[in-house]
Design an enzyme around this catalytic site. Structure first.
Site, PDB file in Angstrom:
ATOM      1  N   HIS A   9      -0.507  -5.255  33.948  1.00 23.35           N
ATOM      2  CA  HIS A   9      -0.712  -6.316  34.931  1.00 23.35           C
ATOM      3  C   HIS A   9       0.026  -6.022  36.246  1.00 23.35           C
ATOM      4  O   HIS A   9       0.942  -5.201  36.298  1.00 23.35           O
ATOM      5  CB  HIS A   9      -0.246  -7.662  34.373  1.00 23.35           C
ATOM      6  CG  HIS A   9       1.220  -7.682  34.027  1.00 23.35           C
ATOM      7  ND1 HIS A   9       2.210  -7.824  34.976  1.00 23.35           N
ATOM      8  CD2 HIS A   9       1.855  -7.559  32.840  1.00 23.35           C
ATOM      9  CE1 HIS A   9       3.387  -7.791  34.389  1.00 23.35           C
ATOM     10  NE2 HIS A   9       3.209  -7.627  33.085  1.00 23.35           N
ATOM     11  N   ARG A  60      -0.302 -13.686  33.419  1.00 22.14           N
ATOM     12  CA  ARG A  60      -0.209 -12.556  34.345  1.00 22.14           C
ATOM     13  C   ARG A  60      -1.224 -11.468  34.017  1.00 22.14           C
ATOM     14  O   ARG A  60      -1.757 -10.814  34.924  1.00 22.14           O
ATOM     15  CB  ARG A  60       1.215 -12.005  34.377  1.00 22.14           C
ATOM     16  CG  ARG A  60       1.784 -11.529  33.041  1.00 22.14           C
ATOM     17  CD  ARG A  60       3.291 -11.364  33.150  1.00 22.14           C
ATOM     18  NE  ARG A  60       3.951 -10.797  31.979  1.00 22.14           N
ATOM     19  CZ  ARG A  60       4.369 -11.506  30.946  1.00 22.14           C
ATOM     20  NH1 ARG A  60       4.184 -12.818  30.913  1.00 22.14           N
ATOM     21  NH2 ARG A  60       5.002 -10.908  29.935  1.00 22.14           N
ATOM     22  N   GLU A  87       3.021  -8.997  25.620  1.00 15.76           N
ATOM     23  CA  GLU A  87       4.215  -8.181  25.829  1.00 15.76           C
ATOM     24  C   GLU A  87       5.123  -8.279  24.599  1.00 15.76           C
ATOM     25  O   GLU A  87       5.010  -9.206  23.794  1.00 15.76           O
ATOM     26  CB  GLU A  87       4.946  -8.674  27.089  1.00 15.76           C
ATOM     27  CG  GLU A  87       6.269  -7.997  27.417  1.00 15.76           C
ATOM     28  CD  GLU A  87       6.151  -6.495  27.615  1.00 15.76           C
ATOM     29  OE1 GLU A  87       5.911  -5.788  26.606  1.00 15.76           O
ATOM     30  OE2 GLU A  87       6.338  -6.029  28.746  1.00 15.76           O
ATOM     31  N   HIS A  89       8.148  -9.283  22.442  1.00  8.31           N
ATOM     32  CA  HIS A  89       8.998 -10.480  22.453  1.00  8.31           C
ATOM     33  C   HIS A  89      10.456 -10.031  22.596  1.00  8.31           C
ATOM     34  O   HIS A  89      10.979  -9.313  21.744  1.00  8.31           O
ATOM     35  CB  HIS A  89       8.806 -11.255  21.150  1.00  8.31           C
ATOM     36  CG  HIS A  89       9.366 -12.642  21.168  1.00  8.31           C
ATOM     37  ND1 HIS A  89      10.682 -12.906  21.487  1.00  8.31           N
ATOM     38  CD2 HIS A  89       8.791 -13.844  20.920  1.00  8.31           C
ATOM     39  CE1 HIS A  89      10.893 -14.215  21.416  1.00  8.31           C
ATOM     40  NE2 HIS A  89       9.753 -14.793  21.083  1.00  8.31           N
ATOM     41  N   HIS A 177       0.392  -5.241  28.932  1.00  7.18           N
ATOM     42  CA  HIS A 177       1.788  -5.271  29.365  1.00  7.18           C
ATOM     43  C   HIS A 177       2.444  -3.917  29.103  1.00  7.18           C
ATOM     44  O   HIS A 177       1.953  -3.119  28.298  1.00  7.18           O
ATOM     45  CB  HIS A 177       2.525  -6.391  28.631  1.00  7.18           C
ATOM     46  CG  HIS A 177       1.836  -7.712  28.756  1.00  7.18           C
ATOM     47  ND1 HIS A 177       2.173  -8.640  29.719  1.00  7.18           N
ATOM     48  CD2 HIS A 177       0.787  -8.240  28.067  1.00  7.18           C
ATOM     49  CE1 HIS A 177       1.372  -9.695  29.612  1.00  7.18           C
ATOM     50  NE2 HIS A 177       0.531  -9.478  28.620  1.00  7.18           N
TER      51      HIS A 177
END
Length: 234
Positions: A9, A60, A87, A89, A177
Site C-alpha cells: 500500500h 490503507r 499486516e 499483528h 502490506h
C-alpha cells in the site's frame, strides 16, 4: 506462464508518524494516495491487465487497490478481500512510535522483533484485543494477540489455493502490506529465514512476478527501478 503483481500500500498516516501499525486501521496520507496513483499509471504503461485483485480488510490497502485500478483503467476488475492478507499483528507494539519503542524495549530487541522470522512482540493487552476481535470484519476469525513473520506465513497458506486458482484464470494483482508480502514472497521463492530477514518491500512499487505452470517463480522485478529494493534471485 502466469503473471502476479504484488504491491505494498501507499504511505499511511502511521507510516508518516513512524508508528507500528499492524492491524490498526489507518488511512492513506495524500502522499500515499499519490503513490498509489503513480503505481496505477506504471501498470497501465506496462500494459498489465488483471483478471482478479486481492487485498486485505484494512483501509490503507483497500484504498490503494482502488486508486491503482482506477489509475490503470481497470476499476471494473473484481476485488476479493481477506484478513489473511492483513499486516503482521504487532501485539503490544501497535501504535507505539518506533523510537519510543526502542527506548522502552531496547533497539536490539526491537530489531529482532521487526526482522526476525519466528520472534513475536509482546502480546496486545486483553482490552485492546477484545475490542479488535469484536470488529465485524473479524467475526469468526481467530484474531491473534501478536504474530511473528512465521505466523503470517502460516495464516496465508489456506488462501494460497484461492490465489493459485485465480492465477490459472489470468493475471492477478495483490495489494497488501510489507510483512504479508514478505511472507508470501518467502513462500513463492522458498526462502530460508535468513533470506527473509533481509527482504524489504518498498511502498507502492509494483513487483512483477512471472510463474511457470507449476507455480515456480522464474522472473521477478520492480517496475520502478529507482525505488527498487534488493530481491532474492528468482
Amino acid at each position: 506462464m502466469r503473471s502476479l503483481v504484488l504491491l505494498r500500500h501507499g504511505q499511511s498516516q502511521w507510516n508518516a508518524a513512524n508508528r507500528f501499525t499492524g492491524w490498526a486501521d489507518v488511512n492513506l496520507t495524500p502522499a500515499g494516495e499519490a503513490q498509489a496513483e503513480a503505481a496505477g499509471r506504471l501498470l497501465r504503461a506496462q500494459g498489465l491487465e488483471f483478471k482478479t485483485a486481492f487485498t486485505s480488510v484494512l483501509t490503507r490497502a483497500i484504498r490503494t487497490l482502488r486508486i491503482v485500478l482506477q489509475a490503470s483503467g481497470q476499476a471494473f476488475v473484481p476485488e476479493h478481500k481477506t484478513w489473511r492478507l492483513n499486516e503482521r499483528h504487532y501485539g503490544a507494539l501497535t501504535g507505539l512510535e518506533k523510537d519510543e519503542a526502542a527506548e522502552r524495549f531496547g533497539a536490539e530487541q526491537i530489531a529482532r522483533w521487526r526482522r526476525g522470522y519466528s520472534d513475536r512482540p509482546p502480546p496486545m493487552g486483553e482490552a485492546e484485543h477484545q475490542a479488535l476481535a469484536q470488529d465485524r470484519r473479524y467475526r469468526g476469525v481467530p484474531v491473534p494477540h501478536t504474530e511473528s513473520l512465521e505466523d503470517v506465513q502460516a495464516r496465508l497458506k489456506p488462501w494460497r489455493a484461492q490465489l493459485d486458482s485465480a492465477l490459472s484464470a489470468g493475471p492477478v494483482l495483490v495489494v497488501a502490506h510489507g510483512n504479508s508480502l514478505r511472507a508470501l514472497l518467502s513462500d513463492l521463492l522458498r526462502l530460508q529465514p535468513e533470506e527473509v530477514r533481509r527482504l524489504e518491500i518498498p511502498l507502492a512499487n509494483p513487483l512483477v512476478a512471472e510463474l511457470d505452470d507449476a507455480g515456480q517463480t522464474i522472473a521477478l522485478a520492480y517496475l520502478d527501478a529507482s525505488r527498487a529494493a534488493a530481491l532474492p534471485r528468482a
